[in-house]
Design an enzyme around this catalytic site. Structure first.
Site, mmCIF file in Angstrom:
data_model
loop_
_atom_site.group_PDB
_atom_site.id
_atom_site.type_symbol
_atom_site.label_atom_id
_atom_site.label_comp_id
_atom_site.label_asym_id
_atom_site.label_seq_id
_atom_site.Cartn_x
_atom_site.Cartn_y
_atom_site.Cartn_z
ATOM 1 N N ASN A 33 81.862 20.081 170.710
ATOM 2 C CA ASN A 33 82.989 20.991 170.942
ATOM 3 C C ASN A 33 84.344 20.320 170.795
ATOM 4 O O ASN A 33 85.375 20.984 170.881
ATOM 5 C CB ASN A 33 82.839 21.670 172.314
ATOM 6 C CG ASN A 33 81.655 22.614 172.313
ATOM 7 O OD1 ASN A 33 81.114 22.960 171.254
ATOM 8 N ND2 ASN A 33 81.215 23.013 173.493
ATOM 9 N N ARG A 131 81.682 37.750 172.574
ATOM 10 C CA ARG A 131 82.592 36.745 171.991
ATOM 11 C C ARG A 131 83.758 37.386 171.225
ATOM 12 O O ARG A 131 83.926 37.167 170.037
ATOM 13 C CB ARG A 131 81.816 35.795 171.078
ATOM 14 C CG ARG A 131 80.539 35.224 171.610
ATOM 15 C CD ARG A 131 80.677 34.313 172.816
ATOM 16 N NE ARG A 131 81.282 33.043 172.535
ATOM 17 C CZ ARG A 131 80.611 31.953 172.131
ATOM 18 N NH1 ARG A 131 79.335 32.047 171.900
ATOM 19 N NH2 ARG A 131 81.228 30.812 171.920
HETATM 20 C C1 EPZ Z 1 83.944 27.279 173.701
HETATM 21 O O1 EPZ Z 1 83.600 28.574 173.222
HETATM 22 C C2 EPZ Z 1 82.713 26.426 173.468
HETATM 23 N N1 EPZ Z 1 82.410 26.369 172.049
HETATM 24 C C3 EPZ Z 1 81.532 27.011 174.240
HETATM 25 O O2 EPZ Z 1 80.422 26.155 174.042
HETATM 26 C C4 EPZ Z 1 81.896 27.021 175.723
HETATM 27 O O3 EPZ Z 1 80.822 27.587 176.457
HETATM 28 C C5 EPZ Z 1 83.163 27.856 175.923
HETATM 29 O O4 EPZ Z 1 84.234 27.313 175.105
HETATM 30 C C6 EPZ Z 1 83.627 27.868 177.380
HETATM 31 O O5 EPZ Z 1 83.837 26.557 177.811
HETATM 32 C C7 EPZ Z 1 83.127 25.518 171.254
HETATM 33 O O6 EPZ Z 1 84.017 24.828 171.708
HETATM 34 C C8 EPZ Z 1 82.748 25.483 169.797
HETATM 35 P P1 EPZ Z 1 86.116 30.893 175.257
HETATM 36 P P2 EPZ Z 1 84.744 29.707 173.061
HETATM 37 O O7 EPZ Z 1 87.008 31.446 174.216
HETATM 38 O O8 EPZ Z 1 85.997 29.074 172.631
HETATM 39 C C9 EPZ Z 1 86.141 35.464 176.444
HETATM 40 C C10 EPZ Z 1 78.209 25.646 173.591
HETATM 41 O O9 EPZ Z 1 77.128 25.932 174.137
HETATM 42 N N2 EPZ Z 1 87.105 35.621 175.349
HETATM 43 O O10 EPZ Z 1 86.656 29.964 176.284
HETATM 44 O O11 EPZ Z 1 84.182 30.814 172.247
HETATM 45 C C11 EPZ Z 1 84.749 35.186 175.909
HETATM 46 O O12 EPZ Z 1 84.097 36.396 175.575
HETATM 47 C C12 EPZ Z 1 79.254 26.708 173.405
HETATM 48 O O13 EPZ Z 1 78.527 24.494 173.177
HETATM 49 C C13 EPZ Z 1 87.770 36.840 175.200
HETATM 50 O O14 EPZ Z 1 87.566 37.771 175.969
HETATM 51 O O15 EPZ Z 1 84.872 30.175 174.592
HETATM 52 C C14 EPZ Z 1 84.079 34.473 177.044
HETATM 53 O O16 EPZ Z 1 83.572 35.433 177.955
HETATM 54 C C15 EPZ Z 1 78.814 28.050 173.956
HETATM 55 N N3 EPZ Z 1 88.640 36.981 174.166
HETATM 56 C C16 EPZ Z 1 85.217 33.694 177.688
HETATM 57 O O17 EPZ Z 1 86.439 34.297 177.211
HETATM 58 C C17 EPZ Z 1 88.908 35.963 173.281
HETATM 59 O O18 EPZ Z 1 89.741 36.141 172.374
HETATM 60 C C18 EPZ Z 1 85.230 32.210 177.333
HETATM 61 O O19 EPZ Z 1 85.367 32.128 175.944
HETATM 62 C C19 EPZ Z 1 88.214 34.746 173.449
HETATM 63 C C20 EPZ Z 1 87.329 34.588 174.497
#
Ligand code: EPZ
Length: 424
Positions: A33, A131
């Site tokens: 990540n 997502r």
């Molecule tokens: C990053 O995903 C990581 N992936 C994830 O790791 C990790 O679980 C996550 O951050 C949380 O720490 C990478 O870095 C490649 P978020 P990301 O945007 O960026 C909501 C693994 O197993 N959200 O922080 O997609 C979303 O739906 C993976 O290595 C919105 O609502 O996570 C989620 O419920 C899985 N609108 C929450 O926020 C948006 O525009 C966290 O998502 C974006 C996100």
């Protein structure tokens, strides 16, 4: 053993025979990540960017495919990759490649900043949640871009981007990364409040600064002063705190003693604190950790954004709780569907009930081996933890999920004394 130039590892199943304490040592790989946003950020310059200790995982190989589709020259030498993007192909890569990799959304910020427009297929949701990307889009709009989504394609355009003051209503990791990357080439200064503060964000910021970006990482408010262009760089990303946390957990449950090299304990405080509360001893020494386990104990887990308990450790910890004698609870507050491993753990005899976003585990100290299926990356890791200590043999199917984010995972577990083989 494959490498960065070869395709996916052969074999789709892992066979694990439950055993006793783990003893041994291994080195933690570079963070998935951290390296994924850094690879996307390489598009922000026409100069060569070299990244070292790149992990041999399929998400990285898919990023290479996408970088080449955007017109980058990607040359691999051992575990280093040099990316040179003199010009960018405006046609979007094949949708099937984009949808295979959720992190493809991280190309939006660099492409918008560099080309003034970008069109990408919407990254599919995945098993753990829908997502959405609304926070990414709100950030681009705050920088003066316009954006529409039509027929499953997201378009954004606007040049030059203009620095602005933006507050993220939720500390989304990906949205924070996209906004920072696009703001590096904006006209004027951007103040990003409510940003995610995971270690991978710090690493991306340090990478961008090494390219000449002007960023003041004040955590609560990240200040990015736009520059005209960025230079090439030579960079080694941080190690993978989730891989390290998974192996620390395995050592803790096993009651053995392991040493993990290239591990930063400051990235794992909630994980280490949780295990030390239960009696495991963890000694940081010079970039490594010594872990002396005490067996599994009931735990209360609540996932939250950094510096809270990482959601990516939720599934492995739930597996560990099954080996404790007593009741544990796991409350997943980040993703709406991150309990897919529960049904698989139940095949191994686990007693788990789910109410809303909380799982209640009634641990009676053991599980039995079974045929199970990995449903996502961290669920696969959870099933490895379960198989390591279950009575008898466990076979995990669809281990391509594990290969997405854990480099040579079975080799590392073998070094620690596990009885694990990849079945062709
Ligand atoms: C990053 O995903 C990581 N992936 C994830 O790791 C990790 O679980 C996550 O951050 C949380 O720490 C990478 O870095 C490649 P978020 P990301 O945007 O960026 C909501 C693994 O197993 N959200 O922080 O997609 C979303 O739906 C993976 O290595 C919105 O609502 O996570 C989620 O419920 C899985 N609108 C929450 O926020 C948006 O525009 C966290 O998502 C974006 C996100």
């Amino acid at each position: 053993m494959t490498n960065l130039t070869q395709s996916a590892k052969p074999g789709k199943r892992l066979k694990i025979t439950g055993g006793g304490p783990l003893y041994g040592e291994c080195e933690i790989s570079t963070s998935k990540n951290a390296v994924l946003p850094i690879l996307a950020a390489s598009l922000l310059t026409t100069a060569p960017v070299t990244i070292h200790k790149v992990p041999d995982i399929s998400d990285v190989k898919n990023m290479f495919t996408l970088l080449r589709a955007f017109g980058a020259r990607v040359s691999v030498s051992g575990d280093a990759v040099t990316i040179t993007t003199k010009s960018i192909r405006t046609t979007s890569p094949a949708a099937n490649v984009i949808e295979r990799l959720r992190a493809s959304i991280l190309f939006m910020g660099p492409l918008l900043a560099r080309e003034g427009s970008v069109t990408l297929p919407l990254p599919g949701g995945c098993r753990i949640g829908s997502r959405p990307i609304d926070l990414h889009i709100q950030g681009f709009r705050a920088l003066g871009a316009k954006s529409v989504t039509v027929n499953g394609q997201v378009h954004a355009w606007g040049h030059p981007l203009k620095g602005s003051h933006f507050y993220l209503r939720f500390p989304s990791v990906g949205a924070t990364e996209n906004i920072i990357m696009s703001a590096t080439l904006a006209q004027g200064t951007t103040f990003l409040e409510g940003a995610a503060i995971e270690p991978e964000i710090d690493d991306l910021i340090n990478f961008l600064i090494s390219m000449g970006a002007k960023i003041d990482n004040r955590k609560s408010c990240i200040v990015i002063e736009g520059v005209d262009e960025l230079s090439g760089t030579d960079y080694t990303p941080i190690s993978d705190r989730i891989e390290a946390g998974t192996l620390i957990l395995a050592a803790a449950v096993s009651g053995g003693e392991v040493r993990l090299h290239r591990t930063d304990a400051t990235h794992l405080k909630p994980v280490c604190d949780k295990l030390m509360e239960a009696g495991t001893e963890i000694f940081p020494f010079g970039g490594s950790l010594k872990v002396r386990g005490c067996g599994a104990c009931p735990m209360e887990i609540v996932s939250s954004p950094f510096p809270g308990f990482p959601t990516d450790m939720q599934a492995p910890f739930m597996a560990a709780c099954c080996f404790a004698k007593g009741k544990s609870t796991v409350n997943e507050t980040i993703f709406e569907n991150r309990f897919l491993h529960v049904e698989e753990l139940k095949k191994m005899g686990a007693d788990i009930t789910i109410e809303g976003n909380t799982a209640y585990i009634n641990g009676f100290g053991c599980l039995h081996g079974a045929e199970v299926t990995a449903t996502d990356l961290r669920a696969g890791a959870a099933l490895c933890i379960a198989g390591l200590f279950a009575q008898g043999e466990t076979v995990i199917d669809n281990i391509y999920h594990i290969d997405r984010g854990y480099e040579n995972f079975e080799d590392k577990l073998l070094k620690l004394g596990a009885n694990i083989t990849r079945l062709s």
